[in-house]
Structure formats: C-alpha cells, structure tokens
Design a protein around this motif. Structure first.
Motif, PDB file in Angstrom:
ATOM      1  N   HIS A 157       0.704  -1.108  -0.050  1.00  0.00           N
ATOM      2  CA  HIS A 157      -0.117  -0.036   0.123  1.00  0.00           C
ATOM      3  C   HIS A 157       0.878   1.155  -0.092  1.00  0.00           C
ATOM      4  CE1 HIS A 157      -2.938  -3.128   1.790  1.00  0.00           C
ATOM      5  NE2 HIS A 157      -3.547  -2.305   0.991  1.00  0.00           N
ATOM      6  N   ALA A 158       2.322   1.166   0.000  1.00  0.00           N
ATOM      7  CA  ALA A 158       3.034   2.177   0.198  1.00  0.00           C
ATOM      8  C   ALA A 158       3.082   3.113  -1.016  1.00  0.00           C
ATOM      9  CB  ALA A 158       4.476   1.813   0.487  1.00  0.00           C
ATOM     10  N   ASP A 159       2.878   4.359  -1.006  1.00  0.00           N
ATOM     11  CA  ASP A 159       2.977   5.194  -2.303  1.00  0.00           C
ATOM     12  C   ASP A 159       3.654   6.554  -2.030  1.00  0.00           C
ATOM     13  OD1 ASP A 159       1.394   6.497  -0.670  1.00  0.00           O
ATOM     14  OD2 ASP A 159      -0.337   6.663  -1.972  1.00  0.00           O
ATOM     15  N   HIS A 160       4.725   6.525  -1.300  1.00  0.00           N
ATOM     16  CA  HIS A 160       5.702   7.487  -1.080  1.00  0.00           C
ATOM     17  C   HIS A 160       6.671   7.527  -2.071  1.00  0.00           C
ATOM     18  CE1 HIS A 160       3.473   8.338   2.867  1.00  0.00           C
ATOM     19  NE2 HIS A 160       3.912   7.041   3.121  1.00  0.00           N
ATOM     20  N   GLN A 161       7.199   8.836  -2.412  1.00  0.00           N
ATOM     21  CA  GLN A 161       8.519   8.945  -3.099  1.00  0.00           C
ATOM     22  C   GLN A 161       9.623   8.359  -2.497  1.00  0.00           C
ATOM     23  OE1 GLN A 161       8.270   9.584  -6.673  1.00  0.00           O
ATOM     24  NE2 GLN A 161      10.337   9.324  -6.721  1.00  0.00           N
ATOM     25  N   TRP A 162      10.557   7.688  -3.161  1.00  0.00           N
ATOM     26  CA  TRP A 162      11.786   7.564  -2.487  1.00  0.00           C
ATOM     27  C   TRP A 162      12.868   8.412  -3.019  1.00  0.00           C
ATOM     28  CZ3 TRP A 162      16.491   5.534  -4.810  1.00  0.00           C
ATOM     29  CH2 TRP A 162      17.461   5.424  -3.725  1.00  0.00           C
ATOM     30  N   TYR A 163      13.417   9.203  -2.036  1.00  0.00           N
ATOM     31  CA  TYR A 163      14.968   9.876  -2.219  1.00  0.00           C
ATOM     32  C   TYR A 163      16.066   9.340  -1.739  1.00  0.00           C
ATOM     33  CZ  TYR A 163      10.968  13.372  -3.364  1.00  0.00           C
ATOM     34  OH  TYR A 163      10.077  13.767  -3.608  1.00  0.00           O
ATOM     35  N   PRO A 164      17.108   9.138  -2.545  1.00  0.00           N
ATOM     36  CA  PRO A 164      18.292   8.587  -2.141  1.00  0.00           C
ATOM     37  C   PRO A 164      18.984   9.217  -1.119  1.00  0.00           C
ATOM     38  CG  PRO A 164      18.377   8.910  -4.642  1.00  0.00           C
ATOM     39  CD  PRO A 164      17.293   9.523  -4.024  1.00  0.00           C
ATOM     40  N   HIS A 165      19.606   8.396  -0.222  1.00  0.00           N
ATOM     41  CA  HIS A 165      20.243   9.026   1.196  1.00  0.00           C
ATOM     42  C   HIS A 165      21.666   8.914   0.635  1.00  0.00           C
ATOM     43  CE1 HIS A 165      16.971   8.958   4.173  1.00  0.00           C
ATOM     44  NE2 HIS A 165      16.598   8.156   3.262  1.00  0.00           N
ATOM     45  N   GLU A 166      22.463   9.746   1.440  1.00  0.00           N
ATOM     46  CA  GLU A 166      24.067   9.635   1.184  1.00  0.00           C
ATOM     47  C   GLU A 166      24.581   8.379   1.691  1.00  0.00           C
ATOM     48  OE1 GLU A 166      27.802  12.608   1.926  1.00  0.00           O
ATOM     49  OE2 GLU A 166      26.030  13.341   1.973  1.00  0.00           O
ATOM     50  N   ILE A 167      24.960   7.610   1.079  1.00  0.00           N
ATOM     51  CA  ILE A 167      25.406   6.293   1.808  1.00  0.00           C
ATOM     52  C   ILE A 167      27.064   6.113   1.099  1.00  0.00           C
ATOM     53  CG2 ILE A 167      25.103   3.852   2.126  1.00  0.00           C
ATOM     54  CD1 ILE A 167      22.181   4.423   1.857  1.00  0.00           C
TER      55      ILE A 167
END
Length: 217
Positions: A157-167
């Motif tokens: 059900h997730a519909d959030h936008q993923w943004y990269p993290h500094e890894i």
C-alpha cells in the motif's frame, strides 16, 4: 534457504544500494534471490528489478516515518520478506538489526537484551509473526512499547516517493548480534564497505562466475 545468483561485483560501487540499483538497471529480469521451501522446492523468487522496486517502496515509507539513522529489528520467518525488509532499511538509511522470531513459549531474554543494547524503537516483521507473538509480549512492556510494523501489508500500500540517502562504504548497514547462548548477546557493526569487501573475496576465492549460485540457510 535462499539461493543467490552471483555476479561480479562492481569495484566502483560504494554500497549495497548502488550495487542493487546497477543490477536493476542492467540485469533487471535476472533472478537475484529465490527461496527453497525445506531446501528443495522453489517457493518464490525476486528479480533485481522486483527487489529494487520493493526496497524503494519500503525505503520511502520508512523515510517518511522519520526512521533514517535509527535501529530497527528485523524479525522474519524464512522467506524473501526478510530480503525485502533488509534492502528497504538500506534504502532508507535505517540500521537493520536481524533477530529471528522466538518460538512460541520460548524465553524472550535474548530479544530483550538486543533491544536494550541497540536501543531499537521499531520492529519490522510480518502480520503472522506479530499475531503469534502478540499474546506472549503482554508480559514484556518494554517490547510492547516498540512500534511493530507488518511490512507485508505496508509495502503493498506504500505510495511515497523514494529519495536517495547519502550512503558510502563507511556507512553502517546493520548490527549482527551473537547467539547469546553463553552470555549476553553482543553486537558487531557491519558497514557497506565490509559487506562489499567480503562478497568480493567470496566471489574471487571460490572461483565464481556470473552463472554461479550460492546457497544460504
């Protein structure tokens, strides 16, 4: 058991996140993991593209909950839900803490010790595990105080936008705890660099090729 198809690791990748993204882009339909029921019968599989998509959805959800940088217990039965949750944590910058679900009527001392040591606030698990443990947790307020998230329902059900993290290679990926059979469980910090280096050595020393498969149980 998990069967993982091996392929040459890119020395330019600094994290498991960037490595999976590379595989999802270049080898999207190839199998990344498959699960063998009782070690014999294929029950489910994930391609690189499917794993990347699920990890992004869960990673976006965990980020939206403000969990980046926090520790989260991963409590899963054998199956690919654990793989999805682990990579979802990596995508969100959440520090995963694998902890096998205790059996019914089993002591929760090890679990309590791990929670106290790593200061986890969340537990990622499945609906079935949560239902099995719910009653036994009633006597342990420090465990019921944790936020329990059933990811098998959340991801769909997730519909959030993923943004990269500094890894990068020095970023902490997960905490590995000892069994606790001879004392209080002790945690070891494992970075993305540690994991990539270890995988590269396994690939080289065992003489693997892009068509090799590794069995993990």
């Amino acid at each position: 058991m998990y069967s993982l198809k091996n392929s040459l690791l890119s020395l330019q990748q600094e994290s498991l996140v960037s490595l999976l993204q590379e595989k999802a882009a270049c080898q999207s339909d190839e199998t990344a993991y498959l699960f063998l029921e009782r070690g014999e019968t294929e029950a489910e599989r994930l391609t690189y593209q499917e794993l990347d998509r699920k990890a992004r959805k869960l990673g976006a959800l965990l980020s939206n909950l403000g969990l980046a940088g926090q520790r989260a217990l991963l409590m899963y039965p054998p199956g690919l839900e654990f793989i999805t949750a682990f990579f979802g944590c990596l995508y969100a910058g959440v520090i995963a803490v694998p902890a096998y679900p205790p059996r019914r009527n089993q002591s929760l001392n090890r679990l309590q010790a791990i929670v106290a040591d790593c200061q986890a606030k969340e537990v990622l698990t499945t609906t079935s595990v949560w239902r099995d443990l719910e009653r036994s947790l009633e006597k342990h307020p420090e465990l019921t105080a944790l936020r329990w998230l059933a990811t098998d329902n959340l991801v769909s059900h997730a519909d959030h936008q993923w943004y990269p993290h500094e890894i990068n290679g020095d970023s902490l990926a997960f905490l590995q705890y000892t069994s606790g059979s001879t004392g209080t469980p002790k945690g070891v910090k494992v970075t993305h660099g540690n994991l990539l280096h270890n995988c590269q050595l396994i690939y080289q020393k065992f003489g693997h090729s892009p068509n090799s498969r590794g069995l993990v149980w």
